[in-house]
Design a protein around this motif. Structure first.
Motif, PDB file in Angstrom:
ATOM      1  N   ASP A  62      44.754  35.517  35.280  1.00  0.00           N
ATOM      2  CA  ASP A  62      45.028  36.499  36.409  1.00  0.00           C
ATOM      3  C   ASP A  62      45.212  37.711  35.827  1.00  0.00           C
ATOM      4  O   ASP A  62      44.462  38.913  35.998  1.00  0.00           O
ATOM      5  CB  ASP A  62      46.030  36.124  37.308  1.00  0.00           C
ATOM      6  CG  ASP A  62      45.432  35.107  38.289  1.00  0.00           C
ATOM      7  OD1 ASP A  62      44.065  34.914  38.297  1.00  0.00           O
ATOM      8  OD2 ASP A  62      46.249  34.778  39.312  1.00  0.00           O
ATOM      9  N   TYR A  65      42.140  38.865  33.988  1.00  0.00           N
ATOM     10  CA  TYR A  65      41.190  39.538  34.589  1.00  0.00           C
ATOM     11  C   TYR A  65      41.542  40.687  35.414  1.00  0.00           C
ATOM     12  O   TYR A  65      40.575  41.617  35.277  1.00  0.00           O
ATOM     13  CB  TYR A  65      41.074  38.405  35.855  1.00  0.00           C
ATOM     14  CG  TYR A  65      40.025  39.119  37.071  1.00  0.00           C
ATOM     15  CD1 TYR A  65      38.655  38.857  36.772  1.00  0.00           C
ATOM     16  CD2 TYR A  65      40.404  39.720  38.146  1.00  0.00           C
ATOM     17  CE1 TYR A  65      37.654  39.450  37.673  1.00  0.00           C
ATOM     18  CE2 TYR A  65      39.662  39.914  39.016  1.00  0.00           C
ATOM     19  CZ  TYR A  65      38.082  40.124  38.880  1.00  0.00           C
ATOM     20  OH  TYR A  65      37.156  40.733  39.645  1.00  0.00           O
ATOM     21  N   GLU A  66      42.889  41.093  35.764  1.00  0.00           N
ATOM     22  CA  GLU A  66      43.174  42.434  36.143  1.00  0.00           C
ATOM     23  C   GLU A  66      43.014  43.453  34.939  1.00  0.00           C
ATOM     24  O   GLU A  66      42.138  44.634  35.434  1.00  0.00           O
ATOM     25  CB  GLU A  66      44.658  42.285  36.556  1.00  0.00           C
ATOM     26  CG  GLU A  66      45.217  43.609  36.892  1.00  0.00           C
ATOM     27  CD  GLU A  66      45.001  43.916  38.434  1.00  0.00           C
ATOM     28  OE1 GLU A  66      45.042  44.838  38.956  1.00  0.00           O
ATOM     29  OE2 GLU A  66      44.915  42.654  39.165  1.00  0.00           O
ATOM     30  N   VAL A  69      39.089  44.114  34.749  1.00  0.00           N
ATOM     31  CA  VAL A  69      38.941  44.967  36.117  1.00  0.00           C
ATOM     32  C   VAL A  69      39.130  46.513  35.599  1.00  0.00           C
ATOM     33  O   VAL A  69      38.382  47.382  35.855  1.00  0.00           O
ATOM     34  CB  VAL A  69      39.482  44.629  37.207  1.00  0.00           C
ATOM     35  CG1 VAL A  69      39.497  45.766  38.416  1.00  0.00           C
ATOM     36  CG2 VAL A  69      38.708  43.396  37.771  1.00  0.00           C
ATOM     37  N   ILE A 344      33.262  47.478  38.748  1.00  0.00           N
ATOM     38  CA  ILE A 344      33.560  47.012  39.922  1.00  0.00           C
ATOM     39  C   ILE A 344      33.723  48.244  40.956  1.00  0.00           C
ATOM     40  O   ILE A 344      34.135  48.151  42.257  1.00  0.00           O
ATOM     41  CB  ILE A 344      35.303  46.685  39.712  1.00  0.00           C
ATOM     42  CG1 ILE A 344      36.090  47.868  39.249  1.00  0.00           C
ATOM     43  CG2 ILE A 344      35.164  45.534  38.848  1.00  0.00           C
ATOM     44  CD1 ILE A 344      37.619  47.690  39.743  1.00  0.00           C
ATOM     45  N   PRO A 381      42.796  43.157  43.717  1.00  0.00           N
ATOM     46  CA  PRO A 381      41.631  42.696  42.817  1.00  0.00           C
ATOM     47  C   PRO A 381      41.493  41.074  42.908  1.00  0.00           C
ATOM     48  O   PRO A 381      40.730  40.424  42.762  1.00  0.00           O
ATOM     49  CB  PRO A 381      41.425  43.385  41.670  1.00  0.00           C
ATOM     50  CG  PRO A 381      42.359  44.632  41.734  1.00  0.00           C
ATOM     51  CD  PRO A 381      43.509  44.527  42.988  1.00  0.00           C
ATOM     52  N   GLN A 384      40.721  39.490  46.005  1.00  0.00           N
ATOM     53  CA  GLN A 384      39.558  39.640  46.466  1.00  0.00           C
ATOM     54  C   GLN A 384      38.599  38.830  45.463  1.00  0.00           C
ATOM     55  O   GLN A 384      37.711  38.233  45.783  1.00  0.00           O
ATOM     56  CB  GLN A 384      39.091  41.178  46.180  1.00  0.00           C
ATOM     57  CG  GLN A 384      37.641  41.459  46.527  1.00  0.00           C
ATOM     58  CD  GLN A 384      37.448  41.541  48.176  1.00  0.00           C
ATOM     59  OE1 GLN A 384      38.201  41.776  48.709  1.00  0.00           O
ATOM     60  NE2 GLN A 384      36.203  41.387  48.322  1.00  0.00           N
ATOM     61  N   HIS A 385      38.857  38.754  44.359  1.00  0.00           N
ATOM     62  CA  HIS A 385      38.153  37.792  43.558  1.00  0.00           C
ATOM     63  C   HIS A 385      38.160  36.507  43.731  1.00  0.00           C
ATOM     64  O   HIS A 385      37.110  35.620  43.712  1.00  0.00           O
ATOM     65  CB  HIS A 385      38.906  37.834  41.816  1.00  0.00           C
ATOM     66  CG  HIS A 385      37.927  37.114  40.998  1.00  0.00           C
ATOM     67  ND1 HIS A 385      36.560  37.347  40.576  1.00  0.00           N
ATOM     68  CD2 HIS A 385      38.524  36.275  39.960  1.00  0.00           C
ATOM     69  CE1 HIS A 385      36.304  36.543  39.516  1.00  0.00           C
ATOM     70  NE2 HIS A 385      37.387  35.900  39.192  1.00  0.00           N
ATOM     71  N   GLN A 386      39.390  35.910  44.046  1.00  0.00           N
ATOM     72  CA  GLN A 386      39.485  34.468  44.795  1.00  0.00           C
ATOM     73  C   GLN A 386      38.838  34.121  45.974  1.00  0.00           C
ATOM     74  O   GLN A 386      38.053  33.177  46.278  1.00  0.00           O
ATOM     75  CB  GLN A 386      40.777  34.034  44.527  1.00  0.00           C
ATOM     76  CG  GLN A 386      41.286  32.677  45.122  1.00  0.00           C
ATOM     77  CD  GLN A 386      40.412  31.490  44.389  1.00  0.00           C
ATOM     78  OE1 GLN A 386      40.681  31.832  43.157  1.00  0.00           O
ATOM     79  NE2 GLN A 386      39.555  30.745  44.737  1.00  0.00           N
ATOM     80  N   GLU A 388      36.129  36.134  47.036  1.00  0.00           N
ATOM     81  CA  GLU A 388      34.574  35.863  46.893  1.00  0.00           C
ATOM     82  C   GLU A 388      34.289  34.693  46.275  1.00  0.00           C
ATOM     83  O   GLU A 388      33.166  34.114  46.543  1.00  0.00           O
ATOM     84  CB  GLU A 388      34.210  37.122  45.808  1.00  0.00           C
ATOM     85  CG  GLU A 388      34.363  38.407  46.585  1.00  0.00           C
ATOM     86  CD  GLU A 388      34.101  39.515  45.662  1.00  0.00           C
ATOM     87  OE1 GLU A 388      33.951  39.439  44.475  1.00  0.00           O
ATOM     88  OE2 GLU A 388      34.135  40.611  45.889  1.00  0.00           O
ATOM     89  N   ARG A 389      35.072  34.156  45.186  1.00  0.00           N
ATOM     90  CA  ARG A 389      34.681  32.879  44.715  1.00  0.00           C
ATOM     91  C   ARG A 389      34.592  31.588  45.612  1.00  0.00           C
ATOM     92  O   ARG A 389      33.802  30.764  45.571  1.00  0.00           O
ATOM     93  CB  ARG A 389      35.558  32.464  43.493  1.00  0.00           C
ATOM     94  CG  ARG A 389      35.660  33.488  42.271  1.00  0.00           C
ATOM     95  CD  ARG A 389      36.746  33.120  41.234  1.00  0.00           C
ATOM     96  NE  ARG A 389      36.731  31.635  40.947  1.00  0.00           N
ATOM     97  CZ  ARG A 389      37.590  31.063  40.178  1.00  0.00           C
ATOM     98  NH1 ARG A 389      38.821  31.839  39.840  1.00  0.00           N
ATOM     99  NH2 ARG A 389      37.426  29.805  39.627  1.00  0.00           N
ATOM    100  N   SER A 428      28.905  41.376  47.670  1.00  0.00           N
ATOM    101  CA  SER A 428      28.833  42.945  47.049  1.00  0.00           C
ATOM    102  C   SER A 428      27.674  43.677  47.786  1.00  0.00           C
ATOM    103  O   SER A 428      27.460  44.626  47.176  1.00  0.00           O
ATOM    104  CB  SER A 428      28.515  42.784  45.458  1.00  0.00           C
ATOM    105  OG  SER A 428      29.596  42.160  44.960  1.00  0.00           O
TER     106      SER A 428
END
Length: 749
Positions: A62, A65-66, A69, A344, A381, A384-386, A388-389, A428
């Motif tokens: 995590d 990923y941050e 981004v 992003i 973020p 949001q990423h999770q 969307e997944r 998106s």
């Protein structure tokens, strides 16, 4: 002859008056707007800053990923801000720093050590750091209709080699001419004459700036004359450095979707993810070369053409003695070095749509697109990423054909801040925002309002009250009776109130609602936060009306917060162009519902998850995580809903079709799967069931609602408002049993 001369003189005087008036008009146009245009900036929208401290719940992936981004570059050892070196769970981060309201987070090199799920330590130069914040990611902007975006930079902060390269390529006599170049115009006129059409303009930097600020791109003699006149006037009022600085901030250097990249500072970030003052010679030369044709020489689309153009600029810099031949050779051998971080910005259209709507309650559109405001939001973020997944993974399982749509909204349990939002299956895609605008019947998602209205009357109802789940028929003004049915087409007879909600029995709920009165149900929905039209019809008890996922999140946020109505918000603070606080959006809440009644309802919603229609969530969520929630299914399976919360997050998910056709899904087989996939990965905290004063726990026989002993048949513990517990008793004495119901396990006794 004399009359002719007199007429010509008059015509000349008229011409001079008109010309003078026109010059005065042009002069006024420049002097009244030039400074404003220099500082015209769109609002920038930022995510929440990631806080790092010992014990913070965060996995190494995590954090990686941050940082991705945020555009941090992976290196073996950090030397400059915006870099990170990772060795498994050890991160060496050279932060960029950020000006937060009232506090500057400095750029610094820190070491962050992480275990599997938590931060173990944060240190700087060997000393522990109690708390630090990474710079927040810019997730979007609020641009004017022409879509221009820019970052302002002062001339003294621009590398000398960059503005000197600009002179060498665009305007070698910039500091000598009066706004236009006679030789440049003559050269352009010759080229146009030879080609038989307008192919060159011969414009100086001042003329280009005038054209960008005030004129259309059309190539006509009149426009060119205006350009020259306004360039001269501009140079009369402003010095060369001001004009050059404005040009550096204004020049068009490319496009990212609907967003136009203006100015070297923003272009440096966009193409290289590097501050302007840290650009290498090869990067400076590329940006200067792109002025001739931002699309033609776009390094992302035409890398070879961009390299050739860059090298032309480097050669001109050598000719003009800006750099040496050796420096040019080194720069010419460099790769493009483009930004490879994920794009992003403006890729979360549904969330940004909500931000804009909430901003417009307090700000004019022109303020948002020109005042350079900084919008600090609660956007997360990682969540949001999770989300969307989870949306993509589950929807691809449910419907490979792409006919079904989905929308979800995630809020912080304790504040009502919207942390993540998906407005459609194409996460998106900046189209119809279903999370805000898809208004559908809510089905059983509205039932908790009926039960809450009942539980506010402890003299009449408790969780163990017996209600009838039997067929009923209610006359309507249309003449046709309303005759609801249970989903399983079975009437279950007498059932306890909490079980009617847990199992989502329609007949029992409709009878309860009619006993309370439709006006009482409407009043409860109003208090829970539903502000728009509510149909006052019997079918309201089973979800009639039109509600968006945002409406349902508002309603369940009030339930989750113990009856405090908390408006859902995205914005924390708005900063002005100087970084000072313009507006702070504080947490607001009002007590709307009895605290004791809400906690009784929460008990029933936890039972929904443990024993009722929501129990399938525990296929994706750890059994140790206490959750409360409710399924919702509308007629003919048109809409599949689920709303629920844990101890840190509240999420509402919807699955349906845009044409309102049947989906073949229930709340459990559709929306619950999206919800549980997300919550299983994102939620870190169980719902803490801390009973308020005025409630007491009793053991009930769930077959009849009588008081009974622990360990007796059908025994289950549940809370009651004092004085509302059942009067009848099974006379079964407590028995030793190794089995504890979920409510006993919740308290560990």
């Amino acid at each position: 002859m004399r009359k002719t001369r007199h007429l010509l003189f008059k015509l000349l005087m008229v011409f001079l008056v008109i010309a003078t008036g026109y010059l005065v008009y042009l002069d006024a146009r420049i002097t009244t707007t030039f400074t404003d245009k220099m500082w015209e900036l769109p609002a920038k929208v930022f995510a929440r800053p990631l806080e790092l401290y010992s014990g913070a719940e965060l996995s190494p992936d995590d954090l990686a990923y941050e940082l991705e981004v945020l555009g941090y570059r992976k290196v073996s050892h950090t030397r400059n801000p915006g870099q990170v070196a990772r060795n498994r769970g050890r991160f060496e981060i050279y932060t960029r720093g950020f000006d937060f309201p009232g506090e500057r987070e400095p750029a610094r090199r820190v070491i962050v050590e992480l275990g599997a799920t938590r931060v173990q330590s944060v240190s700087e130069s060997g000393s522990g750091v109690d708390l630090m914040r990474l710079d927040p990611a810019q997730i979007g902007g609020i641009y004017p209709s022409h879509g221009e975006d820019r970052m302002l930079v002062r001339l003294e902060d621009v590398p000398d080699t960059l503005w000197q390269a600009l002179m060498a390529v665009e305007d070698q006599r910039f500091y000598q001419h009066w706004g236009f170049s006679i030789t440049g115009i003559a050269r352009a006129a010759y080229s146009n004459l030879v080609s038989g059409r307008v192919v060159a303009g011969g414009s100086t930097i001042t003329q280009q700036l005038v054209k960008n600020y005030y004129l259309t791109p059309e190539r006509t003699i009149v426009r060119k004359l205006n350009e020259v006149l306004m360039a001269v006037l501009l140079e009369l009022h402003y010095d060369k450095d001001q004009i050059l600085e404005s040009y550096l901030n204004e020049v068009y250097l490319g496009q990212e979707g609907p967003r136009a990249i203006h100015g070297f500072a923003l272009a440096a970030r966009h193409y290289f993810d590097t501050p302007l003052d840290q650009l290498g010679l090869h990067q400076q030369a590329l940006l200067v070369g792109m002025i001739k044709g931002p699309s033609l020489y776009n390094p992302q689309r035409n890398p070879q053409r961009a390299i050739e153009r860059r090298n032309v600029v480097l050669n001109l810099m050598v000719e003009q003695e800006v750099i040496s031949q050796e420096h040019a050779m080194v720069a010419g051998a460099m790769p493009l070095g483009l930004n490879t971080a994920p794009k992003i910005r403006d890729t979360f259209p549904a969330y940004l749509d909500l931000v804009r709507r909430q901003l417009r309650q307090d700000y004019r559109e022109e303020d948002l697109t020109s005042e350079g405001l900084g919008i600090l939001t609660a956007f997360d973020p990682l969540l949001q990423h999770q989300l969307e997944r989870s949306t993509s993974a589950v929807m691809n399982q449910l419907d490979k054909g792409g006919e079904l749509e989905s929308a979800s909204i995630v809020t912080r349990f304790d504040s009502g801040e919207v942390a993540a939002l998906v407005g459609g299956r194409k996460v998106s895609y900046a189209g119809f925002n279903r999370a805000l605008d898809a208004r559908r019947p809510a089905g059983s998602l509205l039932k908790p309002a009926v039960y809450l209205a009942a539980l506010e009357q402890p003299e009449r109802y408790s969780l163990a009250s017996v209600i009838a789940d039997t067929e009923l028929s209610i006359s309507q003004p249309s003449g046709e009776p309303w005759q609801p049915r249970n989903f399983d087409r079975v009437a279950h007879g007498e059932v306890l109130l909490f079980k009617a909600l847990s199992k989502s029995y329609n007949l029992a709920t409709a009878r309860l609602g009619m006993d309370l009165g439709i006006d009482a149900v409407v009043d409860m929905l109003r208090r829970l936060g539903i502000e728009h039209y509510i149909p006052e019809v019997p079918a309201l008890t089973l979800g009639a009306g039109e509600y968006s996922p945002f409406d349902m999140a508002t309603m369940y946020q009030t339930i989750a917060s113990g009856g405090y109505r908390t408006p859902l918000k995205t914005i924390r603070t708005v900063l002005d162009a100087r970084g000072e606080i313009d507006t702070r959006y504080e947490l607001t809440y009002d007590r709307e519902v009895s605290l004791q009644a809400v906690y009784l309802l929460q008990y029933a919603l936890i039972d929904v998850m443990r024993n009722g229609t929501g129990r399938g969530a525990y296929r994706s969520v750890p059994d140790t995580l206490t959750l409360a929630g409710k399924t919702g299914t509308t007629n003919n399976g048109r809409d599949s809903w689920f709303a629920g919360f844990s101890g840190d997050l509240l999420t509402v998910s919807w699955v349906g079709r845009d044409d309102n056709g049947g989906t073949g899904l229930t709340g459990s087989s559709g929306a619950l799967k999206v919800w549980s996939h997300f919550m299983g990965a994102a939620s870190k905290r169980s719902l803490a069931y801390n009973m308020p004063e005025g409630l007491a726990v009793q053991t009930i026989d769930t077959s009849n609602g009588y008081l009974t002993g622990k360990g007796c048949p059908n025994a289950q513990s549940m809370p009651f408002m004092e004085g509302s517990q059942p009067r009848r008793n099974t006379n079964c004495s407590p028995k030793k049993s190794g089995i504890r119901d979920w409510f006993q396990s919740l308290f560990g006794h």
